[in-house]
Design an enzyme around this catalytic site. Sequence first.
Site, PDB file in Angstrom:
ATOM      1  N   ASN A 145       5.245  -2.161  41.425  1.00 18.64           N
ATOM      2  CA  ASN A 145       5.152  -3.561  41.701  1.00 18.64           C
ATOM      3  C   ASN A 145       5.362  -4.454  40.992  1.00 18.64           C
ATOM      4  O   ASN A 145       5.060  -5.192  41.035  1.00 18.64           O
ATOM      5  CB  ASN A 145       4.111  -3.974  43.722  1.00 18.64           C
ATOM      6  N   TRP A 146       6.766  -4.390  41.016  1.00 16.41           N
ATOM      7  CA  TRP A 146       6.680  -5.641  39.677  1.00 16.41           C
ATOM      8  C   TRP A 146       6.727  -7.263  40.601  1.00 16.41           C
ATOM      9  O   TRP A 146       6.567  -8.747  39.960  1.00 16.41           O
ATOM     10  CB  TRP A 146       8.265  -5.668  38.579  1.00 16.41           C
ATOM     11  N   LYS A 147       6.938  -7.119  41.335  1.00 10.91           N
ATOM     12  CA  LYS A 147       6.963  -8.434  42.081  1.00 10.91           C
ATOM     13  C   LYS A 147       8.187  -9.147  41.777  1.00 10.91           C
ATOM     14  O   LYS A 147       9.084  -8.617  41.144  1.00 10.91           O
ATOM     15  CB  LYS A 147       5.505  -9.051  42.190  1.00 10.91           C
ATOM     16  N   HIS A 169       5.090  -6.950  52.287  1.00 11.40           N
ATOM     17  CA  HIS A 169       3.925  -6.859  51.394  1.00 11.40           C
ATOM     18  C   HIS A 169       3.207  -7.516  51.787  1.00 11.40           C
ATOM     19  O   HIS A 169       3.651  -8.513  52.719  1.00 11.40           O
ATOM     20  CB  HIS A 169       4.474  -6.984  50.755  1.00 11.40           C
ATOM     21  N   GLU A 222       2.264 -10.474  50.085  1.00 11.30           N
ATOM     22  CA  GLU A 222       3.142 -12.029  50.034  1.00 11.30           C
ATOM     23  C   GLU A 222       4.188 -12.061  50.393  1.00 11.30           C
ATOM     24  O   GLU A 222       4.276 -13.315  50.714  1.00 11.30           O
ATOM     25  CB  GLU A 222       2.833 -11.146  48.812  1.00 11.30           C
ATOM     26  N   GLU A 280      -3.677  -1.869  51.410  1.00 13.25           N
ATOM     27  CA  GLU A 280      -3.267  -3.084  50.253  1.00 13.25           C
ATOM     28  C   GLU A 280      -4.194  -4.106  51.088  1.00 13.25           C
ATOM     29  O   GLU A 280      -3.857  -5.023  51.866  1.00 13.25           O
ATOM     30  CB  GLU A 280      -2.193  -3.257  49.825  1.00 13.25           C
ATOM     31  N   GLY A 285      -3.953  -8.220  43.000  1.00 10.81           N
ATOM     32  CA  GLY A 285      -3.829 -10.576  42.061  1.00 10.81           C
ATOM     33  C   GLY A 285      -5.265  -9.810  41.821  1.00 10.81           C
ATOM     34  O   GLY A 285      -5.294 -11.481  41.493  1.00 10.81           O
ATOM     35  N   SER A 314      -5.631  -4.016  42.487  1.00 13.75           N
ATOM     36  CA  SER A 314      -5.942  -4.050  41.415  1.00 13.75           C
ATOM     37  C   SER A 314      -6.683  -2.678  40.688  1.00 13.75           C
ATOM     38  O   SER A 314      -7.898  -2.563  40.513  1.00 13.75           O
ATOM     39  CB  SER A 314      -7.608  -4.846  41.554  1.00 13.75           C
ATOM     40  N   GLY A 329       0.154  -3.438  41.396  1.00 13.43           N
ATOM     41  CA  GLY A 329       0.610  -5.033  40.744  1.00 13.43           C
ATOM     42  C   GLY A 329       1.475  -5.240  39.535  1.00 13.43           C
ATOM     43  O   GLY A 329       1.810  -4.566  38.323  1.00 13.43           O
TER      44      GLY A 329
HETATM   45  C1  PEP Z   1       0.469  -5.501  44.828  1.00 19.36           C
HETATM   46  O1  PEP Z   1       1.781  -5.840  44.045  1.00 19.36           O
HETATM   47  O2  PEP Z   1       0.797  -4.374  45.776  1.00 19.36           O
HETATM   48  C2  PEP Z   1      -0.934  -5.345  44.034  1.00 19.36           C
HETATM   49  C3  PEP Z   1      -1.502  -4.640  44.709  1.00 19.36           C
HETATM   50  O3  PEP Z   1      -0.827  -5.771  43.017  1.00 19.36           O
HETATM   51  P1  PEP Z   1      -2.154  -5.531  42.156  1.00 19.36           P
HETATM   52  O4  PEP Z   1      -1.677  -4.637  41.821  1.00 19.36           O
HETATM   53  O5  PEP Z   1      -1.658  -6.741  40.903  1.00 19.36           O
HETATM   54  O6  PEP Z   1      -3.483  -6.167  42.751  1.00 19.36           O
END
Ligand code: PEP
Length: 253
Positions: free
Chosen positions: A12-14, A97, A99, A169, A175, A214, A235
């Site tokens: 997931n590049w966001k 998600h 976010e 998640e 993050g 993470s 992410g």
């Molecule tokens: C995500 O964006 O869904 C995510 C899990 O991010 P990260 O791996 O950076 O925690």
Amino acid sequence: MTGERRPLIAANWKMNKTNAEAVAFCNDFRVRDLPASADVVICPAYTALRTVVEGVSGSAVLVAAQNIHAEDSGAFTGEVSAPMLLELGVSAVVLGHSERRQQFGETDAALAKKVPRALAAGLLPILCVGETEEERDAGETQRKLRQQVQADLAAVGTEQLADVVIAYEPIWAIGTGKTATPEQAQDAIAFVRALVRDRDAGLAARVRILYGGSVNAANAANLLDLPDVDGALVGGASLDPDEFSAIVSAAPW
Ligand code: PEP
């Protein structure tokens, strides 16, 4: 994970990577080394979707958007629909998600329309669910997961439940560099699977449920080896092609 379910690892590049940066990633990402036994999915911003579709063509890598609107077209300024994505060669979509839920007002009611819409269009939905740190501390994790899974999948017919990928998640792990312990991840994901079992016992064994929060090359193997964890939504660590390749390679399949 069990042999019944095909593992899936998604990047997931966001809101990261310009089109030029997406080209560079595709040039460096070692698609030839990817395991044939797992689905690998890249989720770029809308502006880089076509580039990544072209960049991974000839491989089994799937490309996903990070959201859709529930309607196919209309007066919805700033939105993008499933048919628009299909035309680009996109085959999956991340929905709900945290976010989007926390910063852009994504609701369970909207997701209850988006998930079936994605399925009807032939896009693989990757539905994200998870609790905040406060909810976990208050012993509310299962209540939150039950609410999200039941509401967001309410309009998905039983026969299509196994076509939805669910990503657990925990919001406090996204993050933050704070990963759920293997026990926390396994417990929550087994609980999500039990929620699907409430709808249909047979299908629960087929639904793929990912862990996200993470994940990196150093911790992936431990998390991906858990019995109910069928893959990962990654992410930050997915932005680097070598790190993402290492995560895929760390998987025990
Ligand atoms: C995500 O964006 O869904 C995510 C899990 O991010 P990260 O791996 O950076 O925690």
